[in-house]
Design a protein around this motif. Structure first.
Motif, PDB file in Angstrom:
ATOM      1  N   VAL A  83     -28.121   9.279  30.510  1.00  0.00           N
ATOM      2  CA  VAL A  83     -28.446   9.583  31.900  1.00  0.00           C
ATOM      3  C   VAL A  83     -29.086  10.971  31.984  1.00  0.00           C
ATOM      4  O   VAL A  83     -28.595  11.919  31.383  1.00  0.00           O
ATOM      5  N   PHE A  85     -29.656  13.606  34.768  1.00  0.00           N
ATOM      6  CA  PHE A  85     -29.138  13.808  36.116  1.00  0.00           C
ATOM      7  C   PHE A  85     -30.133  14.575  36.971  1.00  0.00           C
ATOM      8  O   PHE A  85     -30.913  15.389  36.471  1.00  0.00           O
ATOM      9  N   SER A  87     -29.498  16.926  39.003  1.00  0.00           N
ATOM     10  CA  SER A  87     -29.202  18.364  38.993  1.00  0.00           C
ATOM     11  C   SER A  87     -29.097  18.895  37.564  1.00  0.00           C
ATOM     12  O   SER A  87     -28.421  19.883  37.331  1.00  0.00           O
ATOM     13  N   ALA A  89     -27.346  19.017  35.258  1.00  0.00           N
ATOM     14  CA  ALA A  89     -25.959  18.941  34.768  1.00  0.00           C
ATOM     15  C   ALA A  89     -25.779  19.507  33.365  1.00  0.00           C
ATOM     16  O   ALA A  89     -25.096  18.920  32.530  1.00  0.00           O
ATOM     17  N   ARG A 152     -31.369  16.305  25.753  1.00  0.00           N
ATOM     18  CA  ARG A 152     -29.985  15.866  25.527  1.00  0.00           C
ATOM     19  C   ARG A 152     -29.889  14.344  25.607  1.00  0.00           C
ATOM     20  O   ARG A 152     -29.220  13.708  24.793  1.00  0.00           O
TER      21      ARG A 152
ATOM     22  N   GLU B 179     -20.491  16.394  38.010  1.00  0.00           N
ATOM     23  CA  GLU B 179     -21.618  16.095  37.121  1.00  0.00           C
ATOM     24  C   GLU B 179     -21.295  16.454  35.671  1.00  0.00           C
ATOM     25  O   GLU B 179     -21.736  15.771  34.751  1.00  0.00           O
ATOM     26  N   TRP B 180     -20.495  17.517  35.474  1.00  0.00           N
ATOM     27  CA  TRP B 180     -20.128  17.869  34.092  1.00  0.00           C
ATOM     28  C   TRP B 180     -19.203  16.815  33.511  1.00  0.00           C
ATOM     29  O   TRP B 180     -19.302  16.453  32.342  1.00  0.00           O
ATOM     30  N   VAL B 183     -21.314  13.932  32.586  1.00  0.00           N
ATOM     31  CA  VAL B 183     -22.000  14.140  31.313  1.00  0.00           C
ATOM     32  C   VAL B 183     -21.078  13.724  30.178  1.00  0.00           C
ATOM     33  O   VAL B 183     -21.454  12.957  29.291  1.00  0.00           O
TER      34      VAL B 183
END
Lengths: 303, 279
Positions: A83, A85, A87, A89, A152, B179-180, B183
């Motif tokens: 994914v 993101f 923002s 992230a 990433r 969001e972290w 991830v």
């Protein structure tokens, strides 16, 4: 549609409403994509685009239905589905290299440090961040941060790349460059990608298939637009292609008017058999009569 | 600009301090002979009665005494006469031990509360009731169950430093950006690795802030606790010197308590800066 690499089969997502009832974001949504395809979802805010992406990523679960990727029903998140993101992230306490390495070590847990570093470096180079490996996210510009996010995501060599409006927070110039990068990488590696966007031009440039969603709640996938432009299109002369305006107008018309009225006007919509549209020269691009041209000169110019 | 501001601030500080010492000195010095007495009687009454000297020691007395203490901070002349270094050492050791135990309990428990809504809700009433209890109120219960005054003091330190750490840890963990976490989830990072590689670094500044509040409270409480349990420690020293009517020593102890408290706070502040990340 013989090869269904991604197949979303009749998913629904409902949230408990304030009055004890259920608010349905969308119902009975079917969507499929082939391997190596680039799909874009376009729709207004609140139509459940992000929910679809989160379900695909495994971050959210459908209330009903299933998603099948590469012949297997998905359960939760997976390293096969990366994914990017909105923002970015990034983990702010890690460097660029640290952020990419974190993903690499998550996928290949027994790799030694040197191997992880070399692998991460390869993808940092790929997105053009060579030399900034040891910077922290706070020292990077918005575009660079999103490049790290792309590196990433790519570093774990996913089967699918999922992007949730990845460039919407960037300025136009940076957005353009990053679109070029993403397109180049996807073409080179044959990456299957699924992107959510608000930007019609972004969708036209990047996508092979554009999925048009009506307004929520109760959003439906109204139409699948196949991109008629050649695969080797360039961002600079994109708008000179004879099919460009037919395609663009079709999408804009949908967003401006049909996305609101679709549910009311189209009664025989079959969610399993969404019409596939391929705007091109055959579609009358100049339909206005001389009288109409007089009354709406702006429209004439646009067409 | 900043250095000049610093310089000016330092000057103002020094001026204020000098003014404070001056006023202190003037208000505690003798006013001359106030009463005519026979020399024997005057000797018996002391300077307070004969020369109008305040019973409050002046800055010079305190300074001289302080110098004496600083020259030999670690002497030990029996239970009621130990050097200030030894007394402070006892207090710091008690605070350190109680605080360390609190860290061991509060941080894992805070993680549990922060990560699990079930435990957050289930433990909330206990925390709400236990948190506002003055740590010293536990003292009789601790003395009765532990039957050792020194360990009771450590327990009191433990109980007073556990709450800010617990609340800050659970808050910091619960407030880690979604969001972290996402991830980590998309990278199929397991719960334990996620706790150490994402949640801990993300929550560390909040956790350290809680630890900093805790060390401050622990240092406040140790003085009171040692006044109660007696024997050793800076709190006991203050009370002992009060019983000796040595106001000079009491003032010196107050000064040292302040300085040690400041140093403890600065150490934690440095740790906090180390784990803080710019966004």
């Amino acid at each position: 549609m013989t090869d269904k690499f991604i197949s979303i089969e009749g998913i629904a997502r409902r949230y408990p409403g304030a009055d004890g009832g259920q608010i349905s974001v969308f119902e009975d949504l079917w969507l499929s994509m082939s391997r190596g395809e680039f799909g874009c979802v376009i729709g207004h805010s609140g139509c459940g685009k992000t929910t679809v992406l989160n379900i695909l990523a495994g971050l959210d679960e459908p209330s009903e239905g299933a998603v099948i990727v590469d012949g297997q029903a998905i359960e939760g998140t997976s390293l096969d589905r990366a994914v990017i993101f909105q923002s970015h992230a990034l983990l702010p306490w890690r460097t660029v290299l640290g952020n990419v390495s974190y993903a690499v070590t998550s996928k290949w847990r027994n790799w030694d440090r040197a191997k992880v570093k070399a692998h991460a470096q390869k993808f940092i180079d790929l997105v053009g961040l060579t030399g900034s490996e040891h910077k922290r996210p706070s020292e990077l510009s918005g575009g660079m941060k999103q490049r790290v996010g792309i590196a990433r995501a790519l570093s774990i060599t996913p089967k699918i790349m999922l992007m949730d409006e990845p460039f919407s927070a960037l300025d136009a110039l940076t957005r353009g460059t990053l679109q070029d990068e993403v397109r180049r990488i996807c073409l080179e590696t044959g990456q299957t990608a699924f992107m959510i966007t608000h930007d019609v031009d972004e969708a036209i440039y990047l996508a092979d298939k554009i999925f048009l969603m009506t307004n929520g709640p109760g959003a439906v996938l109204a139409e699948i637009v196949e991109n008629p432009l050649p695969k080797d299109r360039g961002r600079i002369d994109l708008h000179r292609h004879p099919y460009y305006y037919a395609l663009r107008n079709h999408i804009v018309d949908f967003l401006v008017s049909r996305s609101k009225t679709f549910a009311a006007t189209v009664t025989n919509h079959d969610p399993r058999n969404v019409p596939i549209v391929r705007p091109g020269l055959s579609e009358p691009t100049i339909v206005a009569s001389p009288k109409m041209i007089e009354t709406s000169p702006a429209q004439t110019i646009a067409r | 600009m900043t250095s000049s501001l610093r310089f000016r601030a330092a000057i103002v500080s020094i001026v204020l301090f000098a003014a404070f010492l001056g006023i202190w000195h003037i208000s505690t010095r003798g006013t001359g002979t106030v009463a005519n007495m026979t020399p024997e009687y005057a000797k018996l009454m002391g300077l307070t009665a004969t020369a109008g000297k305040s019973a409050m020691p002046g800055p010079l007395d305190v300074g001289a005494k302080l110098w004496e203490h600083l020259k030999s901070p670690f002497y030990d002349n029996g239970p009621n006469d130990k050097g200030l270094g030894i007394q402070l050492g006892y207090s710091i050791a008690r605070v350190g031990l109680g605080y360390f135990l609190a860290v061991i309990v509060a941080i894992p428990l805070g993680f549990l509360i922060g990560m699990s809504p079930l435990f957050s809700k289930a433990l909330d009433p206990f925390i709400q009731v236990l948190k506002p209890i003055s740590p010293l109120a536990w003292m009789p219960l601790a003395l009765y169950t532990i039957k050792d005054s020194s360990i009771s003091a450590i327990f009191v330190i433990f109980i007073c430093s556990v709450w800010p750490m617990l609340l800050n840890t659970s808050f910091g963990v619960a407030a880690v950006r979604k969001e972290w976490i996402n991830v980590a989830r998309t990278l199929e990072v397991g719960t334990v690795r996620r706790a150490f590689t994402v949640i801990l670094p993300a929550a560390a500044p909040t956790i350290l802030t809680g630890m900093r509040i805790s060390i401050g409270i622990a240092w406040l409480v140790i003085v009171a606790a040692e006044m109660l349990v007696g024997g050793t420690g800076i709190g006991y020293f203050v009370w002992n010197e009060w019983n000796n009517l040595s106001i000079t020593n009491v003032i010196i102890a107050i000064l040292l308590i302040g300085i040690v408290g400041m140093l403890l706070d600065q150490i934690l502040a440095r740790f906090t800066r180390m784990v803080t990340f710019p966004e």
